[in-house]
Write a protein that holds these residues in place. Structure first.
Motif, PDB file in Angstrom:
ATOM      1  N   TYR A  94     -17.554  62.511   8.146  1.00  0.00           N
ATOM      2  CA  TYR A  94     -17.468  60.734   9.000  1.00  0.00           C
ATOM      3  C   TYR A  94     -19.182  60.161   7.951  1.00  0.00           C
ATOM      4  O   TYR A  94     -18.225  58.756   7.802  1.00  0.00           O
ATOM      5  N   LEU A  95     -19.741  60.745   7.346  1.00  0.00           N
ATOM      6  CA  LEU A  95     -20.493  59.298   6.810  1.00  0.00           C
ATOM      7  C   LEU A  95     -20.220  58.953   5.054  1.00  0.00           C
ATOM      8  O   LEU A  95     -20.352  57.864   4.968  1.00  0.00           O
ATOM      9  N   VAL A  96     -18.763  59.997   4.870  1.00  0.00           N
ATOM     10  CA  VAL A  96     -18.206  59.267   3.444  1.00  0.00           C
ATOM     11  C   VAL A  96     -17.635  58.488   4.386  1.00  0.00           C
ATOM     12  O   VAL A  96     -17.762  57.352   3.516  1.00  0.00           O
ATOM     13  N   VAL A  97     -17.104  58.211   5.429  1.00  0.00           N
ATOM     14  CA  VAL A  97     -15.810  57.109   5.763  1.00  0.00           C
ATOM     15  C   VAL A  97     -16.715  56.148   6.145  1.00  0.00           C
ATOM     16  O   VAL A  97     -16.690  54.847   6.400  1.00  0.00           O
ATOM     17  N   PHE A  98     -18.135  56.270   6.560  1.00  0.00           N
ATOM     18  CA  PHE A  98     -18.753  55.235   6.857  1.00  0.00           C
ATOM     19  C   PHE A  98     -19.499  54.501   5.833  1.00  0.00           C
ATOM     20  O   PHE A  98     -18.948  53.057   5.768  1.00  0.00           O
ATOM     21  N   LEU A  99     -19.733  54.900   4.725  1.00  0.00           N
ATOM     22  CA  LEU A  99     -20.000  54.134   3.799  1.00  0.00           C
ATOM     23  C   LEU A  99     -18.929  52.913   3.337  1.00  0.00           C
ATOM     24  O   LEU A  99     -19.211  52.420   2.250  1.00  0.00           O
ATOM     25  N   TRP A 100     -18.013  54.002   2.978  1.00  0.00           N
ATOM     26  CA  TRP A 100     -16.588  53.322   2.876  1.00  0.00           C
ATOM     27  C   TRP A 100     -16.419  52.330   3.071  1.00  0.00           C
ATOM     28  O   TRP A 100     -15.896  51.509   2.703  1.00  0.00           O
ATOM     29  N   THR A 101     -16.613  52.375   4.628  1.00  0.00           N
ATOM     30  CA  THR A 101     -16.159  51.315   5.681  1.00  0.00           C
ATOM     31  C   THR A 101     -17.028  49.559   5.636  1.00  0.00           C
ATOM     32  O   THR A 101     -16.436  48.823   5.492  1.00  0.00           O
ATOM     33  N   VAL A 102     -17.928  50.506   6.030  1.00  0.00           N
ATOM     34  CA  VAL A 102     -19.311  49.752   6.798  1.00  0.00           C
ATOM     35  C   VAL A 102     -19.625  49.250   4.957  1.00  0.00           C
ATOM     36  O   VAL A 102     -20.084  47.989   4.535  1.00  0.00           O
ATOM     37  N   TYR A 103     -19.540  49.835   3.927  1.00  0.00           N
ATOM     38  CA  TYR A 103     -20.578  49.677   2.780  1.00  0.00           C
ATOM     39  C   TYR A 103     -19.903  49.869   1.687  1.00  0.00           C
ATOM     40  O   TYR A 103     -19.545  50.750  -0.008  1.00  0.00           O
ATOM     41  N   PRO A 104     -18.333  49.198   1.325  1.00  0.00           N
ATOM     42  CA  PRO A 104     -17.215  49.623   0.274  1.00  0.00           C
ATOM     43  C   PRO A 104     -17.012  49.280  -1.392  1.00  0.00           C
ATOM     44  O   PRO A 104     -16.578  49.648  -1.759  1.00  0.00           O
ATOM     45  N   GLY A 105     -18.189  48.971  -1.826  1.00  0.00           N
ATOM     46  CA  GLY A 105     -19.013  48.429  -3.182  1.00  0.00           C
ATOM     47  C   GLY A 105     -19.885  48.459  -3.553  1.00  0.00           C
ATOM     48  O   GLY A 105     -20.395  48.875  -2.730  1.00  0.00           O
ATOM     49  N   GLY A 106     -19.903  48.060  -4.659  1.00  0.00           N
ATOM     50  CA  GLY A 106     -20.938  49.265  -5.588  1.00  0.00           C
ATOM     51  C   GLY A 106     -21.379  50.446  -6.299  1.00  0.00           C
ATOM     52  O   GLY A 106     -20.650  51.190  -4.833  1.00  0.00           O
TER      53      GLY A 106
END
Length: 237
Positions: free
Chosen positions: A70-82
């Protein structure tokens, strides 16, 4: 200088400095807390369902890995760039592989290798600025006696792999402490989790070891994930 990536704006100067790009919203806003609710829910499910009598299974491995996935999904969704966020996502995915392997005792070395790659990705993300070499002394003073005692209890085939892993872990801890913020606490908790796990497995069984190992591990991973929102440039923005 601004560039558009995947529909979101990324600060190119920030990426050059090894800092995370601009998130869709600030960590100070309530949105992040709501987004993390499934993480805490999946952690609770794991602790409720886990039992020392449980036999290794793919279902058990999936339940164990759900919070990190879920943390992977969280970062990918909320913080997609960088690049920083992408490196964190890569480290989390390697951690999922390690978690799955550690469900089966015979795959312990494979799990340790996967976590070593995760730490190397964290090292890459944390960077070498600020360097703070003075932090190496307390890390060495704590690590050398601990691993010196641990090595006496290891099977011969575990000495070299665990020594290499310990070195990578110590370097990750150094860079996490140097970076500060939630990264610092995440690196410390990750190191504590691994230290308790190794002592419990190879030296002497500890009471409630599994609870301590997994609670500190999940806390470490979410704190490191949240570091994506804590660069000084983002705070100034």
């Amino acid at each position: 200088m601004q560039a558009t990536l995947g529909g979101s704006h990324v600060d190119m100067d920030t990426r050059k400095e090894g800092l995370p790009g601009k998130p869709r919203f600030s960590a100070q806003q309530p949105h992040v807390g709501r987004w993390l609710s499934p993480f805490f829910l999946t952690c609770a499910v794991y602790f409720l369902l886990w039992s020392p009598e449980n036999q290794p299974s793919w279902v058990g491995a999936l339940i164990k890995c759900l919070p990190i996935l879920y943390l992977v999904v969280f970062l990918w969704t909320v913080y997609p760039g960088g690049s920083y966020s992408l490196l964190l996502q890569g480290a989390l995915l390697c951690s999922v592989v390690g978690d799955s392997c550690l469900v089966w005792p015979e795959a312990f070395l494979h799990g340790m290798a996967a976590f070593a790659v995760a730490h190397l990705l964290y090292l890459w993300a944390f960077g070498l600025t600020p360097l703070k070499p003075g932090l190496l002394l307390p890390i060495l003073l704590a690590s050398i006696p601990y691993y010196g005692l641990l090595l006496w209890h290891l099977p011969p085939d575990m000495v070299l792999p665990l020594t290499a892993y310990s070195l990578v872990l110590a370097l990750m801890l150094w860079r996490g402490l140097a970076r500060g913020g939630s990264t610092c606490w995440g690196a410390l908790l990750f190191t504590l989790s691994d230290a308790v796990l190794a002592w419990n497995l190879f030296v002497h069984p500890l009471p409630h070891a599994h609870l301590v190992v997994m609670a500190t591990y999940y806390a470490a991973q979410v704190l490191i994930a949240l570091s994506a929102f804590q660069s000084p440039r983002l705070k100034s923005n």
